[in-house]
Write a protein that holds these residues in place. Structure first.
Motif, PDB file in Angstrom:
ATOM      1  N   ASN A  37      64.082  40.794  42.187  1.00 20.77           N
ATOM      2  CA  ASN A  37      64.576  39.426  42.237  1.00 20.77           C
ATOM      3  C   ASN A  37      63.466  38.892  42.773  1.00 20.77           C
ATOM      4  O   ASN A  37      61.901  38.724  42.277  1.00 20.77           O
ATOM      5  N   LEU A  38      62.947  37.438  42.911  1.00 23.84           N
ATOM      6  CA  LEU A  38      62.075  36.626  41.967  1.00 23.84           C
ATOM      7  C   LEU A  38      60.796  36.589  43.532  1.00 23.84           C
ATOM      8  O   LEU A  38      59.851  36.617  43.071  1.00 23.84           O
ATOM      9  N   ASP A  39      61.143  36.769  44.445  1.00 22.45           N
ATOM     10  CA  ASP A  39      60.016  37.141  45.451  1.00 22.45           C
ATOM     11  C   ASP A  39      59.430  38.226  45.023  1.00 22.45           C
ATOM     12  O   ASP A  39      58.122  38.404  45.211  1.00 22.45           O
ATOM     13  N   PHE A  40      60.365  39.265  44.700  1.00 29.18           N
ATOM     14  CA  PHE A  40      59.763  40.650  44.574  1.00 29.18           C
ATOM     15  C   PHE A  40      58.705  40.586  43.245  1.00 29.18           C
ATOM     16  O   PHE A  40      57.694  41.446  43.211  1.00 29.18           O
ATOM     17  N   PHE A  41      59.243  40.241  42.191  1.00 30.94           N
ATOM     18  CA  PHE A  41      58.068  39.875  41.373  1.00 30.94           C
ATOM     19  C   PHE A  41      57.259  38.791  41.788  1.00 30.94           C
ATOM     20  O   PHE A  41      56.040  39.262  40.976  1.00 30.94           O
ATOM     21  N   LYS A  42      57.239  37.657  42.166  1.00 22.59           N
ATOM     22  CA  LYS A  42      55.953  36.979  42.529  1.00 22.59           C
ATOM     23  C   LYS A  42      54.867  37.779  42.934  1.00 22.59           C
ATOM     24  O   LYS A  42      53.884  37.880  42.885  1.00 22.59           O
ATOM     25  N   ASN A  46      49.973  40.285  43.250  1.00 22.37           N
ATOM     26  CA  ASN A  46      48.847  41.636  44.001  1.00 22.37           C
ATOM     27  C   ASN A  46      48.577  41.906  42.756  1.00 22.37           C
ATOM     28  O   ASN A  46      46.937  42.217  42.332  1.00 22.37           O
ATOM     29  N   CYS A  47      48.965  41.995  41.649  1.00 24.66           N
ATOM     30  CA  CYS A  47      48.403  42.795  40.112  1.00 24.66           C
ATOM     31  C   CYS A  47      47.588  41.774  39.649  1.00 24.66           C
ATOM     32  O   CYS A  47      46.446  42.532  38.689  1.00 24.66           O
ATOM     33  N   TYR A  48      47.397  40.909  39.586  1.00 26.23           N
ATOM     34  CA  TYR A  48      46.710  39.936  39.414  1.00 26.23           C
ATOM     35  C   TYR A  48      45.140  39.657  39.834  1.00 26.23           C
ATOM     36  O   TYR A  48      44.206  40.152  38.665  1.00 26.23           O
ATOM     37  N   TYR A  49      45.377  40.377  41.313  1.00 25.74           N
ATOM     38  CA  TYR A  49      43.850  40.072  41.624  1.00 25.74           C
ATOM     39  C   TYR A  49      43.359  41.402  41.890  1.00 25.74           C
ATOM     40  O   TYR A  49      42.425  41.261  42.153  1.00 25.74           O
ATOM     41  N   SER A  79      43.530  42.938  39.292  1.00 26.97           N
ATOM     42  CA  SER A  79      42.693  43.015  37.644  1.00 26.97           C
ATOM     43  C   SER A  79      43.667  43.624  37.276  1.00 26.97           C
ATOM     44  O   SER A  79      43.062  44.337  35.653  1.00 26.97           O
ATOM     45  N   ASN A  80      45.169  44.304  37.541  1.00 26.49           N
ATOM     46  CA  ASN A  80      45.849  45.082  36.223  1.00 26.49           C
ATOM     47  C   ASN A  80      46.518  43.785  35.675  1.00 26.49           C
ATOM     48  O   ASN A  80      47.792  43.094  36.084  1.00 26.49           O
ATOM     49  N   PHE A  81      46.121  43.323  34.430  1.00 28.15           N
ATOM     50  CA  PHE A  81      47.183  42.194  34.001  1.00 28.15           C
ATOM     51  C   PHE A  81      48.445  42.063  32.987  1.00 28.15           C
ATOM     52  O   PHE A  81      49.128  41.662  33.236  1.00 28.15           O
ATOM     53  N   ASP A  82      48.480  44.021  32.817  1.00 25.91           N
ATOM     54  CA  ASP A  82      49.536  43.637  32.076  1.00 25.91           C
ATOM     55  C   ASP A  82      50.727  44.414  32.853  1.00 25.91           C
ATOM     56  O   ASP A  82      51.401  43.442  32.842  1.00 25.91           O
ATOM     57  N   CYS A  83      51.020  44.918  34.505  1.00 23.92           N
ATOM     58  CA  CYS A  83      51.433  44.549  34.998  1.00 23.92           C
ATOM     59  C   CYS A  83      51.503  42.392  35.681  1.00 23.92           C
ATOM     60  O   CYS A  83      52.976  42.884  35.783  1.00 23.92           O
ATOM     61  N   ALA A  84      50.477  42.450  35.879  1.00 23.46           N
ATOM     62  CA  ALA A  84      51.042  41.024  36.379  1.00 23.46           C
ATOM     63  C   ALA A  84      51.449  40.033  34.937  1.00 23.46           C
ATOM     64  O   ALA A  84      52.416  38.996  35.470  1.00 23.46           O
ATOM     65  N   PHE A 118      53.909  37.756  35.932  1.00 22.85           N
ATOM     66  CA  PHE A 118      54.601  36.765  35.937  1.00 22.85           C
ATOM     67  C   PHE A 118      55.051  36.122  34.553  1.00 22.85           C
ATOM     68  O   PHE A 118      55.837  34.916  34.787  1.00 22.85           O
ATOM     69  N   GLN A 119      55.492  37.275  33.396  1.00 21.39           N
ATOM     70  CA  GLN A 119      57.103  36.230  32.538  1.00 21.39           C
ATOM     71  C   GLN A 119      58.168  36.808  33.013  1.00 21.39           C
ATOM     72  O   GLN A 119      59.139  35.457  32.803  1.00 21.39           O
ATOM     73  N   LYS A 120      58.900  37.647  33.588  1.00 20.19           N
ATOM     74  CA  LYS A 120      59.835  37.088  34.318  1.00 20.19           C
ATOM     75  C   LYS A 120      60.437  36.137  34.751  1.00 20.19           C
ATOM     76  O   LYS A 120      60.819  35.376  35.396  1.00 20.19           O
TER      77      LYS A 120
END
Length: 202
Positions: free
Chosen positions: A119-124, A129-132, A134-139, A143-145
Motif C-alpha cells: 500500500n502507498l503509506d507503506f511504500f512512502k 526511511n531508506c533515503y535518509y 542512504s540505502n538508495f537501492d531500497c529508496a 519511490f518508483q512504486k
C-alpha cells in the motif's frame, strides 16, 4: 513469576526489591521490575476500556508523538513476540512518527510488523526511511512504486536525486522525460533547468 502470573504486581515488585537488595546486579530481577512497571502503565491507559489501537490513534490525532512512542515501547517490552497486537493502521502511524522523529531504524522495524506491505503509506514511509539512511537501492525501489502509482512530482524529484547519486543517468533521463510529459512542464521550468544543469538533458 508466580506473582506476575497471578497478577499480584505489588507483591511481585516487593519480592524483586528484596532480591535486588541481596544481589543489586541481578539482570532478571531488573528486567522483571521494568516489565511490571510497563504492565501497570498499560493497564492504567486501558482502564476505561480503550483498545491499544484506540490509544495509538488518540495520541496520533493529538500530535502526542512522545507519548505514542512511549506506549508502543511499553507494548513491545511486555509482548515482545506478538506481531498482531496492533492493526496495520496503528503500525503505520507508529512507523511514521518514528520516521518524523528521525528514528529511521525503529521505523523500519515497525514496518516489518505490517501485514499488508503493498500500500502507498507503506511504500512512502519505507522510501523516506531508506533515503535518509542512504540505502538508495531500497529508496529507489519504493519511490518508483510511489511515482508509478501517483505520478507525484515530489517522488519523481527524489528518484532523480537517487539516480544521480547512483550515477544512473539513463534512468534519470527517463524520469525527467516522464515528468515533462506527465506534468506538461515548459522547457524553461526551474525543475527542468536544475536537472539539465546536471547533464541529464532529455
Amino acid at each position: 513469576k508466580y506473582f506476575l502470573n497471578k497478577k499480584q504486581y505489588k507483591k511481585a515488585k516487593q519480592f524483586l526489591n528484596e532480591v535486588l537488595k541481596i544481589e543489586p546486579s541481578n539482570r532478571y530481577a531488573k528486567h522483571m521490575k521494568k516489565k511490571i512497571e510497563a504492565i501497570k502503565y498499560i493497564l492504567q491507559l486501558t482502564k476505561n476500556g480503550q483498545t491499544f489501537d484506540e490509544i495509538i490513534d488518540t495520541y496520533y490525532q493529538n500530535n502526542q508523538y512522545k507519548e505514542l512512542l512511549k506506549f508502543y515501547n511499553a507494548l513491545v517490552f511486555v509482548y515482545p513476540s506478538k506481531k498482531d497486537i496492533l492493526q496495520d493502521k496503528s503500525y503505520l502511524k507508529i512507523a511514521k512518527v518514528a520516521m518524523l522523529n528521525k528514528n529511521y531504524e525503529l521505523s523500519l522495524k515497525v514496518l516489518d510488523k505490517v501485514e499488508d506491505k503493498e500500500n502507498l503509506d507503506f511504500f512512502k514511509i519505507k522510501a523516506y526511511n531508506c533515503y535518509y539512511l542512504s540505502n538508495f537501492d531500497c529508496a529507489k525501489k519504493n519511490f518508483q512504486k510511489l511515482f508509478q502509482a501517483t505520478e507525484d512530482i515530489e517522488y519523481a524529484k527524489k528518484l532523480l536525486d537517487i539516480y544521480i547519486t547512483l550515477g544512473d543517468i539513463k534512468n534519470a533521463k527517463k524520469t525527467l522525460l516522464s515528468i515533462k510529459r506527465t506534468h506538461k512542464l515548459p522547457k524553461n521550468s526551474d525543475l527542468i533547468s536544475n536537472y539539465e544543469k546536471k547533464n541529464i538533458k532529455t
